[in-house]
Design a protein around this motif. Structure first.
Motif, PDB file in Angstrom:
ATOM      1  N   ASP A 147       1.107  -1.335   0.181  1.00  0.00           N
ATOM      2  CA  ASP A 147      -0.027  -0.299   0.341  1.00  0.00           C
ATOM      3  C   ASP A 147       0.835   1.290  -0.411  1.00  0.00           C
ATOM      4  O   ASP A 147       0.485   2.248  -0.613  1.00  0.00           O
ATOM      5  CB  ASP A 147      -0.776  -0.163   1.161  1.00  0.00           C
ATOM      6  CG  ASP A 147      -1.737  -0.932   1.438  1.00  0.00           C
ATOM      7  OD1 ASP A 147      -1.503  -1.352   0.086  1.00  0.00           O
ATOM      8  OD2 ASP A 147      -2.598  -1.202   2.575  1.00  0.00           O
ATOM      9  N   GLU A 148       2.025   0.895   1.132  1.00  0.00           N
ATOM     10  CA  GLU A 148       2.175   2.131   0.742  1.00  0.00           C
ATOM     11  C   GLU A 148       3.543   2.902  -0.237  1.00  0.00           C
ATOM     12  O   GLU A 148       3.806   4.217  -1.045  1.00  0.00           O
ATOM     13  CB  GLU A 148       3.528   2.172   2.006  1.00  0.00           C
ATOM     14  CG  GLU A 148       5.266   3.378   2.277  1.00  0.00           C
ATOM     15  CD  GLU A 148       6.248   2.956   3.247  1.00  0.00           C
ATOM     16  OE1 GLU A 148       6.135   3.822   4.016  1.00  0.00           O
ATOM     17  OE2 GLU A 148       6.729   1.956   3.067  1.00  0.00           O
ATOM     18  N   GLN A 149       4.027   2.259  -1.481  1.00  0.00           N
ATOM     19  CA  GLN A 149       4.112   1.993  -2.648  1.00  0.00           C
ATOM     20  C   GLN A 149       3.655   2.363  -3.560  1.00  0.00           C
ATOM     21  O   GLN A 149       3.939   3.573  -3.917  1.00  0.00           O
ATOM     22  CB  GLN A 149       5.332   0.625  -2.713  1.00  0.00           C
ATOM     23  CG  GLN A 149       6.289  -0.399  -2.613  1.00  0.00           C
ATOM     24  CD  GLN A 149       6.603  -1.154  -3.041  1.00  0.00           C
ATOM     25  OE1 GLN A 149       6.050  -1.827  -2.980  1.00  0.00           O
ATOM     26  NE2 GLN A 149       8.096  -1.342  -3.061  1.00  0.00           N
TER      27      GLN A 149
ATOM     28  N   ARG B 272       7.126  -7.009   1.533  1.00  0.00           N
ATOM     29  CA  ARG B 272       8.409  -6.351   2.225  1.00  0.00           C
ATOM     30  C   ARG B 272       8.302  -4.960   3.417  1.00  0.00           C
ATOM     31  O   ARG B 272       7.456  -4.198   3.929  1.00  0.00           O
ATOM     32  CB  ARG B 272       8.079  -4.855   0.149  1.00  0.00           C
ATOM     33  CG  ARG B 272       7.951  -6.007  -0.591  1.00  0.00           C
ATOM     34  CD  ARG B 272       8.113  -5.442  -1.879  1.00  0.00           C
ATOM     35  NE  ARG B 272       7.600  -6.188  -3.611  1.00  0.00           N
ATOM     36  CZ  ARG B 272       7.563  -5.727  -4.344  1.00  0.00           C
ATOM     37  NH1 ARG B 272       7.071  -4.845  -4.334  1.00  0.00           N
ATOM     38  NH2 ARG B 272       7.167  -6.673  -5.026  1.00  0.00           N
ATOM     39  N   GLU B 273       9.690  -4.275   3.601  1.00  0.00           N
ATOM     40  CA  GLU B 273       9.702  -3.317   3.892  1.00  0.00           C
ATOM     41  C   GLU B 273       9.479  -2.234   3.666  1.00  0.00           C
ATOM     42  O   GLU B 273       9.646  -2.188   2.842  1.00  0.00           O
ATOM     43  CB  GLU B 273      11.395  -3.794   4.161  1.00  0.00           C
ATOM     44  CG  GLU B 273      12.083  -2.828   5.576  1.00  0.00           C
ATOM     45  CD  GLU B 273      13.240  -2.907   6.119  1.00  0.00           C
ATOM     46  OE1 GLU B 273      13.518  -2.068   6.771  1.00  0.00           O
ATOM     47  OE2 GLU B 273      13.824  -4.606   5.869  1.00  0.00           O
ATOM     48  N   SER B 274       8.859  -1.860   4.645  1.00  0.00           N
ATOM     49  CA  SER B 274       8.251  -0.053   4.574  1.00  0.00           C
ATOM     50  C   SER B 274       9.557   0.601   5.313  1.00  0.00           C
ATOM     51  O   SER B 274      10.147   0.634   4.893  1.00  0.00           O
ATOM     52  CB  SER B 274       7.165  -0.012   5.703  1.00  0.00           C
ATOM     53  OG  SER B 274       7.454   0.305   7.333  1.00  0.00           O
ATOM     54  N   ARG B 275       9.104   2.460   4.764  1.00  0.00           N
ATOM     55  CA  ARG B 275      10.564   2.949   4.992  1.00  0.00           C
ATOM     56  C   ARG B 275      10.086   2.943   6.212  1.00  0.00           C
ATOM     57  O   ARG B 275      11.503   3.388   6.653  1.00  0.00           O
ATOM     58  CB  ARG B 275       9.788   4.233   4.367  1.00  0.00           C
ATOM     59  CG  ARG B 275       9.374   4.534   3.160  1.00  0.00           C
ATOM     60  CD  ARG B 275       9.195   6.093   2.527  1.00  0.00           C
ATOM     61  NE  ARG B 275       8.172   6.261   2.989  1.00  0.00           N
ATOM     62  CZ  ARG B 275       7.550   7.650   3.111  1.00  0.00           C
ATOM     63  NH1 ARG B 275       8.054   8.025   2.126  1.00  0.00           N
ATOM     64  NH2 ARG B 275       6.008   7.419   3.413  1.00  0.00           N
ATOM     65  N   ALA B 276       9.405   2.445   7.129  1.00  0.00           N
ATOM     66  CA  ALA B 276       9.387   2.457   8.511  1.00  0.00           C
ATOM     67  C   ALA B 276      10.300   1.403   9.002  1.00  0.00           C
ATOM     68  O   ALA B 276      10.255   1.609  10.421  1.00  0.00           O
ATOM     69  CB  ALA B 276       8.089   2.956   9.193  1.00  0.00           C
ATOM     70  N   GLY B 277      10.561   1.073   8.368  1.00  0.00           N
ATOM     71  CA  GLY B 277      11.018  -0.735   8.363  1.00  0.00           C
ATOM     72  C   GLY B 277      10.145  -2.244   8.721  1.00  0.00           C
ATOM     73  O   GLY B 277      10.409  -2.790   9.895  1.00  0.00           O
ATOM     74  N   GLU B 278       9.455  -1.411   8.665  1.00  0.00           N
ATOM     75  CA  GLU B 278       8.076  -3.072   9.088  1.00  0.00           C
ATOM     76  C   GLU B 278       7.163  -3.688   7.575  1.00  0.00           C
ATOM     77  O   GLU B 278       7.720  -3.051   7.052  1.00  0.00           O
ATOM     78  CB  GLU B 278       6.665  -1.964   9.432  1.00  0.00           C
ATOM     79  CG  GLU B 278       6.602  -1.205  11.080  1.00  0.00           C
ATOM     80  CD  GLU B 278       7.369  -1.426  12.150  1.00  0.00           C
ATOM     81  OE1 GLU B 278       6.560  -2.842  12.096  1.00  0.00           O
ATOM     82  OE2 GLU B 278       7.803  -1.844  13.123  1.00  0.00           O
TER      83      GLU B 278
END
Length: 119
Positions: A52-54, A89-95
């Motif tokens: 979702d973030e991507q 996949r890893e988010s920008r926050a590392g989650e």
């Protein structure tokens, strides 16, 4: 020709009777809407998919104040237009976040948007 496509979204609570779940509510995905922009982005990555973030970052929705792109992605999943894969996949926050891909129904909707814009 209408510029909206009606989709059924669950509108009932967990404990509501089956008839409430079956009834649902109508929600619209319009060409040019946030959901349409996100769906079009998923269509650009049919094999690798997106978190979702991507999807929010690629469409620019992640940077818009008050935009809840993750809710729109959730609605796309509920409508069966994108689906969760087994990949994370890893988010920008590392989650770690789930990766989704567009479904056949999602691709059909994108094709309908393209036909509407061509007319």
């Amino acid at each position: 020709m209408t510029d909206a496509i009606q989709l059924e979204f669950p509108a009932a609570r967990h404990g509501d009777p089956l008839t409430s779940h079956v009834a649902g509510v109508n929600a619209q995905v319009r060409a040019g809407s946030q959901k349409a922009a996100l769906l079009a982005e998923y269509a650009q990555h049919p094999l690798l998919g997106l978190t979702d973030e991507q999807a929010g970052l690629e469409t620019g929705l992640a940077g818009k104040p008050g935009c809840c792109y993750w809710k729109r992605c959730s609605e796309l999943r509920q409508a069966g237009l994108i689906r969760v894969t087994s990949e994370k996949r890893e988010s920008r926050a590392g989650e770690m976040q789930q990766v989704c891909v567009i479904t056949g129904e999602g691709l059909k909707l994108i094709d309908e948007f393209r036909l509407q814009n061509a007319e």
